[in-house]
Design an enzyme around this catalytic site. Sequence first.
Site, PDB file in Angstrom:
ATOM      1  CG  ASP A 221      25.129 -39.476  12.945  1.00  0.00           C
ATOM      2  OD1 ASP A 221      25.725 -39.799  13.991  1.00  0.00           O
ATOM      3  OD2 ASP A 221      25.173 -40.153  11.900  1.00  0.00           O
TER       4      ASP A 221
ATOM      5  CD  GLU B 142      27.812 -44.927  14.480  1.00  0.00           C
ATOM      6  OE1 GLU B 142      28.229 -46.059  14.761  1.00  0.00           O
ATOM      7  OE2 GLU B 142      26.661 -44.729  14.055  1.00  0.00           O
TER       8      GLU B 142
HETATM    9 ZN   LIG Z   1      24.442 -45.834  16.979  1.00  0.00          ZN
END
Ligand SMILES: [Zn+2]
Length: 430
Positions: free
Chosen positions: A92, A186
């Site tokens: 992401d 993340e």
């Molecule tokens: Zn990163």
Amino acid sequence: MSPPYTSELAEALAPDLLRRFERYVRIDTQSADDRRQSPSTPGQLDLGRVLVEELAAAGLGDAALDGNGYVTATLPGNAGNGLVIGLIAHMDTSPDAPGAGVEPIVHREYDGGVIELPRQGTRLDPQTMPELATKVGHDIVTSSGDTLLGADDKAGVAEIVSAMAHLAAHPELPRPTLRVSFTPDEEIGEGATLFDIERFGALCAYTMDGSEIGEFTDETFSAQEVVITIHGVDVHPGYATGKLVSALRLAADIVAGLPSDRLTPDTTAGREGFIHVSRLTGSAATAEIRAIVRDFDEDRLAEHVALFDRTAREVMARAPRATLDFQVRRQYRNMREYIDPVPFVVEAAEAAISAEGVEPVRVPARGGTDGSRLSEMGLPTPNIFTGGHEYHSVREWASIQDMAAAAATVIRLAEIWTRPEWSERAAANH
Ligand SMILES: [Zn+2]
């Protein structure tokens, strides 16, 4: 080898690495704060499917995308030492800057001047970007100026895939069994949440999610989130004399009561922590303050939270008819305490960086990585550089030579984990 490449290996990896990187950044994988399922956005699955295809084509036959958006794959070892080492990057990109419609631009042989991007008047000025100033002669990749680039962390993803493809095609290069995982979400702090450590089955892992060449991290912030909710007394302002208690005004007073010349992200550096008010919303009736509190040291982290709490209560004491709810939530812990007992994990990363001809530099990360929580969950996971910079902004850039050095470092790392001394130290620890 032709400088600024760090080795012949890095130079050989660069064309494949760049092709993959350009493919990945064009897929919009921005994660979203209000996560209702995993992954938070469907674009991450699009990239996940591309990665499964590429890993399988490279010879990692078990490459798969699971229902939560995690990609996993295995490159079986050829050194016969039975060790399994993990490599991790996140798919992401940050919700903090536009992430759709990324059009990467390669600026060949950077001349050291200001880089002007075609859109939005975005400029990369080496005067204010000291790392960029050191990249004269490098090939620099940027966005077109109106989006982030996505080097965070598609540089890491591309480096791992290129290294795996190279190792699979060169069975003469020694390697332990390598387990790869590409994680979703993340950037919204959820990358480790549904990570199946048991199934991953690695002794330790490395995230490829750092920045400047040579840097590695075995220490991150410890992190708490504070959410304060204030209920005031709302009355029509024309009839409010002696009655109205504005929640929004109380919230503003609390924020104003926090230190502004210290303990903020912009007045601290290195190993100092901070209180960062990230959002203030509300009305006369109710208001909410969201803040993140960070420090490398658990005791100091607790002191910052206590200061915040005290400040809020002092303000609220002046408005007895309003109510306050002060919530603290643990986000992640400094990975140091989980990595200290297995120093050889970090020493292998250092040795790999050195083997690539680069000076290893240990930097405490003023933020978290997937590795912060994975280390706490039982998988020691330090972080290695990727060659990307100015993350979460439209000025994000990466050096192709430094990315290639990172991919080469992965291949060096594989070799180091086949050396008998490392197997022995791993065995002694079990
Ligand atoms: Zn990163």
